[in-house]
Design a protein around this motif. Structure first.
Motif, PDB file in Angstrom:
ATOM      1  N   GLY A 117      74.195  49.525  56.725  1.00  0.00           N
ATOM      2  CA  GLY A 117      74.253  48.497  57.803  1.00  0.00           C
ATOM      3  C   GLY A 117      73.309  48.566  58.921  1.00  0.00           C
ATOM      4  N   GLN A 118      72.415  49.151  58.576  1.00  0.00           N
ATOM      5  CA  GLN A 118      71.255  49.589  59.779  1.00  0.00           C
ATOM      6  C   GLN A 118      70.249  48.302  59.378  1.00  0.00           C
ATOM      7  OE1 GLN A 118      69.784  53.328  58.648  1.00  0.00           O
ATOM      8  NE2 GLN A 118      71.011  54.388  60.561  1.00  0.00           N
ATOM      9  N   LEU A 119      69.585  47.810  60.582  1.00  0.00           N
ATOM     10  CA  LEU A 119      68.876  46.747  60.568  1.00  0.00           C
ATOM     11  C   LEU A 119      67.282  47.351  60.487  1.00  0.00           C
ATOM     12  CD1 LEU A 119      68.073  43.840  61.054  1.00  0.00           C
ATOM     13  CD2 LEU A 119      68.218  44.124  63.576  1.00  0.00           C
ATOM     14  N   HIS A 120      66.683  46.857  59.477  1.00  0.00           N
ATOM     15  CA  HIS A 120      65.299  47.195  59.171  1.00  0.00           C
ATOM     16  C   HIS A 120      64.302  45.756  59.138  1.00  0.00           C
ATOM     17  CE1 HIS A 120      66.008  51.515  58.410  1.00  0.00           C
ATOM     18  NE2 HIS A 120      67.234  50.979  57.891  1.00  0.00           N
ATOM     19  N   TYR A 121      63.050  46.105  59.018  1.00  0.00           N
ATOM     20  CA  TYR A 121      62.207  44.787  58.955  1.00  0.00           C
ATOM     21  C   TYR A 121      61.075  45.379  58.019  1.00  0.00           C
ATOM     22  CZ  TYR A 121      58.844  46.629  62.083  1.00  0.00           C
ATOM     23  OH  TYR A 121      57.921  47.362  62.868  1.00  0.00           O
ATOM     24  N   ALA A 176      68.072  35.744  64.002  1.00  0.00           N
ATOM     25  CA  ALA A 176      67.439  34.303  63.934  1.00  0.00           C
ATOM     26  C   ALA A 176      66.412  34.330  65.323  1.00  0.00           C
ATOM     27  CB  ALA A 176      68.445  33.318  64.130  1.00  0.00           C
ATOM     28  N   ARG A 177      66.896  34.667  66.633  1.00  0.00           N
ATOM     29  CA  ARG A 177      66.059  34.428  67.748  1.00  0.00           C
ATOM     30  C   ARG A 177      65.009  35.727  67.566  1.00  0.00           C
ATOM     31  NH1 ARG A 177      71.279  34.668  70.693  1.00  0.00           N
ATOM     32  NH2 ARG A 177      70.414  36.810  71.242  1.00  0.00           N
ATOM     33  N   THR A 210      44.455  35.849  57.417  1.00  0.00           N
ATOM     34  CA  THR A 210      45.993  36.015  57.014  1.00  0.00           C
ATOM     35  C   THR A 210      46.748  36.044  58.540  1.00  0.00           C
ATOM     36  OG1 THR A 210      45.706  38.353  57.539  1.00  0.00           O
ATOM     37  CG2 THR A 210      45.131  37.693  55.230  1.00  0.00           C
ATOM     38  N   ALA A 211      48.075  35.916  58.368  1.00  0.00           N
ATOM     39  CA  ALA A 211      48.965  36.213  59.301  1.00  0.00           C
ATOM     40  C   ALA A 211      50.081  37.249  58.744  1.00  0.00           C
ATOM     41  CB  ALA A 211      49.422  34.800  59.608  1.00  0.00           C
ATOM     42  N   ASP A 212      50.795  37.668  59.706  1.00  0.00           N
ATOM     43  CA  ASP A 212      51.962  38.469  59.314  1.00  0.00           C
ATOM     44  C   ASP A 212      53.379  37.729  59.729  1.00  0.00           C
ATOM     45  OD1 ASP A 212      50.272  40.535  58.264  1.00  0.00           O
ATOM     46  OD2 ASP A 212      50.346  41.605  60.450  1.00  0.00           O
ATOM     47  N   ARG A 213      54.236  38.124  58.927  1.00  0.00           N
ATOM     48  CA  ARG A 213      55.650  37.392  58.942  1.00  0.00           C
ATOM     49  C   ARG A 213      56.550  38.747  58.859  1.00  0.00           C
ATOM     50  NH1 ARG A 213      57.495  32.927  55.001  1.00  0.00           N
ATOM     51  NH2 ARG A 213      57.321  34.443  53.680  1.00  0.00           N
ATOM     52  N   ARG A 214      57.563  38.677  59.634  1.00  0.00           N
ATOM     53  CA  ARG A 214      58.404  39.859  59.603  1.00  0.00           C
ATOM     54  C   ARG A 214      59.881  39.145  58.996  1.00  0.00           C
ATOM     55  NH1 ARG A 214      58.419  44.136  64.147  1.00  0.00           N
ATOM     56  NH2 ARG A 214      56.116  44.217  64.561  1.00  0.00           N
ATOM     57  N   ARG A 215      60.357  40.147  57.958  1.00  0.00           N
ATOM     58  CA  ARG A 215      61.580  39.633  57.359  1.00  0.00           C
ATOM     59  C   ARG A 215      62.380  40.784  57.589  1.00  0.00           C
ATOM     60  NH1 ARG A 215      61.569  36.027  53.217  1.00  0.00           N
ATOM     61  NH2 ARG A 215      59.592  35.072  52.828  1.00  0.00           N
ATOM     62  N   TYR A 216      63.620  40.473  58.343  1.00  0.00           N
ATOM     63  CA  TYR A 216      64.721  41.716  58.412  1.00  0.00           C
ATOM     64  C   TYR A 216      65.797  41.573  57.594  1.00  0.00           C
ATOM     65  CZ  TYR A 216      62.838  41.874  63.355  1.00  0.00           C
ATOM     66  OH  TYR A 216      61.892  42.289  64.388  1.00  0.00           O
ATOM     67  N   TYR A 217      66.334  42.802  57.348  1.00  0.00           N
ATOM     68  CA  TYR A 217      67.211  43.039  56.345  1.00  0.00           C
ATOM     69  C   TYR A 217      68.179  44.386  56.741  1.00  0.00           C
ATOM     70  CZ  TYR A 217      64.394  46.827  54.642  1.00  0.00           C
ATOM     71  OH  TYR A 217      63.452  48.041  54.829  1.00  0.00           O
ATOM     72  N   TYR A 271      61.043  34.479  67.751  1.00  0.00           N
ATOM     73  CA  TYR A 271      60.228  35.179  68.422  1.00  0.00           C
ATOM     74  C   TYR A 271      59.042  35.726  67.851  1.00  0.00           C
ATOM     75  CZ  TYR A 271      58.003  37.909  72.092  1.00  0.00           C
ATOM     76  OH  TYR A 271      57.259  38.257  72.955  1.00  0.00           O
ATOM     77  N   GLU A 272      59.143  36.635  66.809  1.00  0.00           N
ATOM     78  CA  GLU A 272      58.372  37.453  66.291  1.00  0.00           C
ATOM     79  C   GLU A 272      57.269  36.753  65.256  1.00  0.00           C
ATOM     80  OE1 GLU A 272      59.785  40.900  64.980  1.00  0.00           O
ATOM     81  OE2 GLU A 272      60.326  41.671  66.983  1.00  0.00           O
ATOM     82  N   ASN A 273      57.825  35.552  64.848  1.00  0.00           N
ATOM     83  CA  ASN A 273      57.030  34.893  63.921  1.00  0.00           C
ATOM     84  C   ASN A 273      56.427  33.615  64.438  1.00  0.00           C
ATOM     85  OD1 ASN A 273      57.533  36.865  61.740  1.00  0.00           O
ATOM     86  ND2 ASN A 273      59.633  35.817  61.173  1.00  0.00           N
ATOM     87  N   ARG A 274      56.457  33.504  65.815  1.00  0.00           N
ATOM     88  CA  ARG A 274      56.202  32.317  66.536  1.00  0.00           C
ATOM     89  C   ARG A 274      54.616  31.930  66.185  1.00  0.00           C
ATOM     90  NH1 ARG A 274      56.193  36.526  69.535  1.00  0.00           N
ATOM     91  NH2 ARG A 274      54.657  36.884  71.247  1.00  0.00           N
ATOM     92  N   PHE A 275      53.860  33.058  65.721  1.00  0.00           N
ATOM     93  CA  PHE A 275      52.194  32.727  65.750  1.00  0.00           C
ATOM     94  C   PHE A 275      52.005  32.242  63.937  1.00  0.00           C
ATOM     95  CE2 PHE A 275      52.171  35.650  69.273  1.00  0.00           C
ATOM     96  CZ  PHE A 275      52.078  34.309  70.247  1.00  0.00           C
ATOM     97  N   VAL A 276      53.118  32.407  63.067  1.00  0.00           N
ATOM     98  CA  VAL A 276      52.934  32.000  61.812  1.00  0.00           C
ATOM     99  C   VAL A 276      53.151  30.651  61.560  1.00  0.00           C
ATOM    100  CG1 VAL A 276      53.915  32.560  59.463  1.00  0.00           C
ATOM    101  CG2 VAL A 276      53.535  34.386  61.115  1.00  0.00           C
TER     102      VAL A 276
END
Length: 119
Positions: free
Chosen positions: A92-96, A20-21, A80-87, A25-30
């Protein structure tokens, strides 16, 4: 921030807080004034894929892998603006995934392109 882990549930809670943090941080400009292709296509009774195909045909964007990106002549114009989605994957590895969103200015541009077709 110090995280104390005593059980499996604490691990899950801690990982959710970290993600969440990181997302914040990474989506702060969206801004909240951004739209998905689905949101832009819906009033016109189009499927998101149809709108994406239309924009590709008009040379506004191109498909790169499984994503879309603006053609060079439209980049840097605030469309446009980019938004990251993590999953987490099955291991169990974290990707986006980076998702392109349309700004209000971009939405107006897309709607203008659609009106050109109707003339």
């Amino acid at each position: 921030m110090k995280i104390t882990i005593t059980c499996e549930e604490d691990v899950i809670t801690a990982s959710e807080q970290i993600i969440a943090r990181k997302l914040a941080y990474e989506n702060r400009f969206v801004s909240d004034d951004c739209y998905t292709v689905k949101q832009i296509a819906a009033p016109y009774h189009l499927k998101p894929g149809d709108l994406n195909s239309f924009l590709c045909d008009r040379h506004v964007q191109r498909k790169v892998g499984r994503s879309y990106m603006l053609e060079p002549k439209y980049r840097g114009k605030g469309y446009t603006a980019d938004r990251r989605r993590y999953y987490f994957n099955a291991d169990g590895q974290l990707h986006y995934k980076v998702e392109m969103l349309w700004t209000a200015k971009g939405r107006e541009f897309v709607e203008k392109e659609m009106r050109k077709l109707c003339k």
